[in-house]
Scaffold this motif. Structure first.
Motif, PDB file in Angstrom:
ATOM      1  N   MET A   1       0.838  -1.173   0.000  1.00 18.75           N
ATOM      2  CA  MET A   1       0.000   0.000   0.000  1.00 18.75           C
ATOM      3  C   MET A   1       0.888   1.242   0.000  1.00 18.75           C
ATOM      4  SD  MET A   1      -2.879   0.975   2.754  1.00 18.75           S
ATOM      5  CE  MET A   1      -3.598   2.554   2.787  1.00 18.75           C
ATOM      6  N   MET A   2       0.583   2.180  -0.846  1.00 17.62           N
ATOM      7  CA  MET A   2       1.364   3.400  -0.944  1.00 17.62           C
ATOM      8  C   MET A   2       0.721   4.484  -0.083  1.00 17.62           C
ATOM      9  SD  MET A   2       3.646   2.386  -2.816  1.00 17.62           S
ATOM     10  CE  MET A   2       4.478   2.498  -4.339  1.00 17.62           C
ATOM     11  N   THR A   3       1.518   5.064   0.816  1.00 17.09           N
ATOM     12  CA  THR A   3       1.036   6.087   1.719  1.00 17.09           C
ATOM     13  C   THR A   3       1.484   7.455   1.219  1.00 17.09           C
ATOM     14  OG1 THR A   3       1.336   4.503   3.519  1.00 17.09           O
ATOM     15  CG2 THR A   3       0.957   6.796   4.130  1.00 17.09           C
ATOM     16  N   GLU A   4       0.547   8.371   1.070  1.00 20.97           N
ATOM     17  CA  GLU A   4       0.865   9.701   0.580  1.00 20.97           C
ATOM     18  C   GLU A   4       1.861  10.411   1.490  1.00 20.97           C
ATOM     19  OE1 GLU A   4      -2.221  12.446  -0.528  1.00 20.97           O
ATOM     20  OE2 GLU A   4      -3.498  10.801  -1.206  1.00 20.97           O
ATOM     21  N   LEU A   5       2.683  11.233   0.872  1.00 21.11           N
ATOM     22  CA  LEU A   5       3.578  12.087   1.635  1.00 21.11           C
ATOM     23  C   LEU A   5       2.750  13.146   2.354  1.00 21.11           C
ATOM     24  CD1 LEU A   5       6.311  12.641  -1.084  1.00 21.11           C
ATOM     25  CD2 LEU A   5       6.562  11.291   1.005  1.00 21.11           C
ATOM     26  N   PRO A   6       3.245  13.661   3.474  1.00 20.15           N
ATOM     27  CA  PRO A   6       2.524  14.757   4.131  1.00 20.15           C
ATOM     28  C   PRO A   6       2.559  16.001   3.246  1.00 20.15           C
ATOM     29  CG  PRO A   6       4.639  14.389   5.196  1.00 20.15           C
ATOM     30  CD  PRO A   6       4.465  13.296   4.183  1.00 20.15           C
ATOM     31  N   LYS A   7       1.742  16.966   3.577  1.00 21.82           N
ATOM     32  CA  LYS A   7       1.715  18.218   2.818  1.00 21.82           C
ATOM     33  C   LYS A   7       3.053  18.927   3.009  1.00 21.82           C
ATOM     34  CE  LYS A   7      -0.996  22.429   2.259  1.00 21.82           C
ATOM     35  NZ  LYS A   7      -1.402  22.397   0.887  1.00 21.82           N
ATOM     36  N   LEU A   8       3.748  19.161   1.897  1.00 22.92           N
ATOM     37  CA  LEU A   8       5.071  19.776   1.918  1.00 22.92           C
ATOM     38  C   LEU A   8       5.099  20.978   0.990  1.00 22.92           C
ATOM     39  CD1 LEU A   8       7.155  16.504   1.453  1.00 22.92           C
ATOM     40  CD2 LEU A   8       6.689  17.666   3.613  1.00 22.92           C
ATOM     41  N   GLY A   9       6.061  21.849   1.192  1.00 25.33           N
ATOM     42  CA  GLY A   9       6.244  22.990   0.311  1.00 25.33           C
ATOM     43  C   GLY A   9       6.718  22.537  -1.063  1.00 25.33           C
ATOM     44  N   ALA A  10       6.529  23.389  -2.048  1.00 26.41           N
ATOM     45  CA  ALA A  10       6.888  23.063  -3.430  1.00 26.41           C
ATOM     46  C   ALA A  10       8.363  22.686  -3.599  1.00 26.41           C
ATOM     47  CB  ALA A  10       6.504  24.213  -4.352  1.00 26.41           C
ATOM     48  N   PRO A  11       9.315  23.420  -2.996  1.00 28.01           N
ATOM     49  CA  PRO A  11      10.722  23.033  -3.175  1.00 28.01           C
ATOM     50  C   PRO A  11      11.015  21.619  -2.671  1.00 28.01           C
ATOM     51  CG  PRO A  11      10.588  25.266  -2.324  1.00 28.01           C
ATOM     52  CD  PRO A  11       9.198  24.674  -2.240  1.00 28.01           C
ATOM     53  N   ALA A  12      10.439  21.261  -1.536  1.00 29.99           N
ATOM     54  CA  ALA A  12      10.656  19.921  -0.984  1.00 29.99           C
ATOM     55  C   ALA A  12      10.005  18.858  -1.870  1.00 29.99           C
ATOM     56  CB  ALA A  12      10.115  19.837   0.438  1.00 29.99           C
ATOM     57  N   ARG A  13       8.775  19.104  -2.289  1.00 26.43           N
ATOM     58  CA  ARG A  13       8.096  18.146  -3.186  1.00 26.43           C
ATOM     59  C   ARG A  13       8.903  17.925  -4.457  1.00 26.43           C
ATOM     60  NH1 ARG A  13       3.575  21.330  -2.340  1.00 26.43           N
ATOM     61  NH2 ARG A  13       3.615  21.918  -4.539  1.00 26.43           N
ATOM     62  N   HIS A  14       9.421  19.014  -5.017  1.00 28.40           N
ATOM     63  CA  HIS A  14      10.208  18.911  -6.248  1.00 28.40           C
ATOM     64  C   HIS A  14      11.491  18.099  -6.008  1.00 28.40           C
ATOM     65  CE1 HIS A  14      11.839  19.955 -10.136  1.00 28.40           C
ATOM     66  NE2 HIS A  14      12.942  20.353  -9.534  1.00 28.40           N
ATOM     67  N   ALA A  15      12.190  18.396  -4.915  1.00 24.34           N
ATOM     68  CA  ALA A  15      13.431  17.678  -4.603  1.00 24.34           C
ATOM     69  C   ALA A  15      13.173  16.183  -4.443  1.00 24.34           C
ATOM     70  CB  ALA A  15      14.058  18.248  -3.334  1.00 24.34           C
ATOM     71  N   LEU A  16      12.104  15.839  -3.756  1.00 23.47           N
ATOM     72  CA  LEU A  16      11.774  14.423  -3.556  1.00 23.47           C
ATOM     73  C   LEU A  16      11.374  13.756  -4.865  1.00 23.47           C
ATOM     74  CD1 LEU A  16       9.826  14.649  -0.172  1.00 23.47           C
ATOM     75  CD2 LEU A  16      12.194  13.910  -0.533  1.00 23.47           C
ATOM     76  N   SER A  17      10.591  14.459  -5.664  1.00 24.29           N
ATOM     77  CA  SER A  17      10.142  13.863  -6.932  1.00 24.29           C
ATOM     78  C   SER A  17      11.306  13.634  -7.889  1.00 24.29           C
ATOM     79  CB  SER A  17       9.050  14.706  -7.590  1.00 24.29           C
ATOM     80  OG  SER A  17       9.580  15.911  -8.082  1.00 24.29           O
ATOM     81  N   GLU A  18      12.332  14.465  -7.795  1.00 23.07           N
ATOM     82  CA  GLU A  18      13.530  14.284  -8.632  1.00 23.07           C
ATOM     83  C   GLU A  18      14.201  12.934  -8.345  1.00 23.07           C
ATOM     84  OE1 GLU A  18      15.236  16.309 -11.072  1.00 23.07           O
ATOM     85  OE2 GLU A  18      13.208  17.150 -11.163  1.00 23.07           O
ATOM     86  N   LEU A  19      14.032  12.430  -7.128  1.00 21.18           N
ATOM     87  CA  LEU A  19      14.596  11.127  -6.746  1.00 21.18           C
ATOM     88  C   LEU A  19      13.591   9.988  -6.912  1.00 21.18           C
ATOM     89  CD1 LEU A  19      16.588  12.006  -3.503  1.00 21.18           C
ATOM     90  CD2 LEU A  19      17.485  11.560  -5.781  1.00 21.18           C
ATOM     91  N   GLY A  20      12.408  10.323  -7.438  1.00 21.11           N
ATOM     92  CA  GLY A  20      11.386   9.296  -7.624  1.00 21.11           C
ATOM     93  C   GLY A  20      10.611   8.986  -6.361  1.00 21.11           C
ATOM     94  N   ILE A  21      10.663   9.878  -5.387  1.00 19.78           N
ATOM     95  CA  ILE A  21       9.959   9.670  -4.126  1.00 19.78           C
ATOM     96  C   ILE A  21       8.561  10.258  -4.251  1.00 19.78           C
ATOM     97  CG2 ILE A  21       9.917  10.191  -1.656  1.00 19.78           C
ATOM     98  CD1 ILE A  21      13.017  10.386  -1.850  1.00 19.78           C
ATOM     99  N   THR A  22       7.580   9.383  -4.277  1.00 23.15           N
ATOM    100  CA  THR A  22       6.196   9.818  -4.432  1.00 23.15           C
ATOM    101  C   THR A  22       5.307   9.378  -3.269  1.00 23.15           C
ATOM    102  OG1 THR A  22       5.645   7.843  -5.720  1.00 23.15           O
ATOM    103  CG2 THR A  22       6.363   9.809  -6.950  1.00 23.15           C
ATOM    104  N   CYS A  23       5.851   8.531  -2.385  1.00 23.51           N
ATOM    105  CA  CYS A  23       5.083   8.055  -1.232  1.00 23.51           C
ATOM    106  C   CYS A  23       6.045   7.801  -0.074  1.00 23.51           C
ATOM    107  CB  CYS A  23       4.316   6.786  -1.588  1.00 23.51           C
ATOM    108  SG  CYS A  23       5.366   5.386  -1.985  1.00 23.51           S
ATOM    109  N   LEU A  24       5.503   7.615   1.119  1.00 23.46           N
ATOM    110  CA  LEU A  24       6.347   7.381   2.297  1.00 23.46           C
ATOM    111  C   LEU A  24       7.225   6.152   2.143  1.00 23.46           C
ATOM    112  CD1 LEU A  24       4.070   8.219   5.348  1.00 23.46           C
ATOM    113  CD2 LEU A  24       6.045   9.487   4.512  1.00 23.46           C
ATOM    114  N   GLU A  25       6.697   5.123   1.526  1.00 26.09           N
ATOM    115  CA  GLU A  25       7.468   3.890   1.367  1.00 26.09           C
ATOM    116  C   GLU A  25       8.742   4.131   0.552  1.00 26.09           C
ATOM    117  OE1 GLU A  25       3.466   2.895   2.692  1.00 26.09           O
ATOM    118  OE2 GLU A  25       4.162   4.165   1.056  1.00 26.09           O
TER     119      GLU A  25
END
Length: 80
Positions: A1-25
């Motif tokens: 089961m994929m758990t959503e990330l908490p609400k984060l600011g745009a810079p943090a969301r972008h940095a995480l997405s660059e690494l393919g991080i889309t969920c807590l797992e």
């Protein structure tokens, strides 16, 4: 089961997405230091991520786990 990330600011969301991080797992593949060193990820974001992981019984990858993963990857590459 994929758990959503908490609400984060745009810079943090972008940095995480660059690494393919889309969920807590996905975060469990990285150490706290690796995520904390990303541009756009500050103390508030780290606190939110840590709390979200802990609430679901998850954690950042430990240094020992990173070493073991690197050894396994190297062994896999060296197979004939």
């Amino acid at each position: 089961m994929m758990t959503e990330l908490p609400k984060l600011g745009a810079p943090a969301r972008h940095a995480l997405s660059e690494l393919g991080i889309t969920c807590l797992e996905d975060l469990t593949r990285f150490s706290r230091a690796q995520i904390g060193n990303l541009h756009g990820v500050g103390p508030r974001t780290m606190s939110l991520l840590q709390a979200a992981l802990s609430a679901r019984g998850l954690s950042f990858q430990t240094a020992e786990a990173q070493v073991n993963a690197a050894k396994a990857k190297k062994a896999e590459r060296n197979k004939p």
